[in-house]
Design a protein around this motif. Structure first.
Motif, PDB file in Angstrom:
ATOM      1  N   ILE A  87       0.845  -1.194   0.000  1.00 16.61           N
ATOM      2  CA  ILE A  87       0.000   0.000   0.000  1.00 16.61           C
ATOM      3  C   ILE A  87       0.880   1.243   0.000  1.00 16.61           C
ATOM      4  CG2 ILE A  87      -1.749   1.281   1.295  1.00 16.61           C
ATOM      5  CD1 ILE A  87      -2.665  -1.585   2.333  1.00 16.61           C
ATOM      6  N   ILE A  88       1.793   1.326   0.964  1.00 20.58           N
ATOM      7  CA  ILE A  88       2.841   2.348   0.901  1.00 20.58           C
ATOM      8  C   ILE A  88       3.937   1.723   0.057  1.00 20.58           C
ATOM      9  CG2 ILE A  88       4.574   3.674   2.177  1.00 20.58           C
ATOM     10  CD1 ILE A  88       2.675   3.513   4.603  1.00 20.58           C
ATOM     11  N   GLU A  89       4.156   2.276  -1.104  1.00 19.20           N
ATOM     12  CA  GLU A  89       5.084   1.665  -2.050  1.00 19.20           C
ATOM     13  C   GLU A  89       6.507   1.633  -1.511  1.00 19.20           C
ATOM     14  OE1 GLU A  89       4.683   3.512  -5.880  1.00 19.20           O
ATOM     15  OE2 GLU A  89       2.545   3.076  -5.948  1.00 19.20           O
ATOM     16  N   ILE A  90       7.182   0.579  -1.866  1.00 19.34           N
ATOM     17  CA  ILE A  90       8.584   0.438  -1.483  1.00 19.34           C
ATOM     18  C   ILE A  90       9.426   1.371  -2.344  1.00 19.34           C
ATOM     19  CG2 ILE A  90      10.547  -1.137  -1.456  1.00 19.34           C
ATOM     20  CD1 ILE A  90       8.640  -3.391  -0.910  1.00 19.34           C
ATOM     21  N   ASN A  91      10.379   2.022  -1.698  1.00 23.03           N
ATOM     22  CA  ASN A  91      11.325   2.865  -2.428  1.00 23.03           C
ATOM     23  C   ASN A  91      12.701   2.693  -1.792  1.00 23.03           C
ATOM     24  OD1 ASN A  91      11.591   4.745  -0.220  1.00 23.03           O
ATOM     25  ND2 ASN A  91       9.617   5.588  -0.831  1.00 23.03           N
ATOM     26  N   ILE A  92      13.666   3.382  -2.326  1.00 23.91           N
ATOM     27  CA  ILE A  92      15.044   3.221  -1.862  1.00 23.91           C
ATOM     28  C   ILE A  92      15.198   3.637  -0.400  1.00 23.91           C
ATOM     29  CG2 ILE A  92      15.918   5.468  -2.617  1.00 23.91           C
ATOM     30  CD1 ILE A  92      17.694   2.065  -3.001  1.00 23.91           C
ATOM     31  N   ASP A  93      14.334   4.543   0.074  1.00 26.81           N
ATOM     32  CA  ASP A  93      14.435   5.020   1.451  1.00 26.81           C
ATOM     33  C   ASP A  93      13.827   4.068   2.471  1.00 26.81           C
ATOM     34  OD1 ASP A  93      15.713   7.432   0.688  1.00 26.81           O
ATOM     35  OD2 ASP A  93      13.764   8.286   0.144  1.00 26.81           O
ATOM     36  N   ASN A  94      12.863   3.224   2.054  1.00 21.95           N
ATOM     37  CA  ASN A  94      12.183   2.376   3.034  1.00 21.95           C
ATOM     38  C   ASN A  94      12.341   0.876   2.788  1.00 21.95           C
ATOM     39  OD1 ASN A  94      10.330   1.663   1.012  1.00 21.95           O
ATOM     40  ND2 ASN A  94       8.800   3.135   1.700  1.00 21.95           N
ATOM     41  N   ILE A  95      13.128   0.495   1.811  1.00 23.49           N
ATOM     42  CA  ILE A  95      13.224  -0.921   1.458  1.00 23.49           C
ATOM     43  C   ILE A  95      13.804  -1.781   2.585  1.00 23.49           C
ATOM     44  CG2 ILE A  95      15.488  -0.825   0.336  1.00 23.49           C
ATOM     45  CD1 ILE A  95      13.979  -2.761  -1.789  1.00 23.49           C
TER      46      ILE A  95
END
Length: 103
Positions: A45-53
């Protein structure tokens, strides 16, 4: 995370993700949570990105997952993007359409 970076590939191939994904699908009985048809993709739902992976509260948290059929996933994912070619877009179902008056 649309463009699969090396970090994304490592995550999606990880044992932790495979176990989480399988458990989540089982918890929703393999059914799309939007339309009730058979599901296809475990979506963040909250897309994965480089900051939260590397944040398991985002990547492995069942509260941030939904199981969607391909049509519902595409509707959710592509409604935010523009079509590749001018004169095309997506309708309310997420299907590619030609936009009238754009010639």
């Amino acid at each position: 995370m649309r463009k699969h970076t090396a970090a994304a590939k490592r995550f999606y191939n990880s044992r932790a993700w495979r176990k989480c994904r399988a458990a989540y699908i089982k918890s929703v009985f393999g059914i799309c949570e939007k339309c009730g048809k058979p599901g296809y993709i475990v979506d963040h739902i909250i897309e994965i990105n480089i900051d939260n992976i590397n944040d398991p509260d985002i990547t492995l948290n069942h509260n941030n997952l939904q199981y969607l059929c391909l049509k519902c996933h595409n509707k959710k994912t592509f409604k935010k993007q523009y079509a590749v070619e001018d004169g095309y877009g997506f309708d309310e179902n997420g299907d590619l359409i030609r936009i009238e008056g754009t010639d």
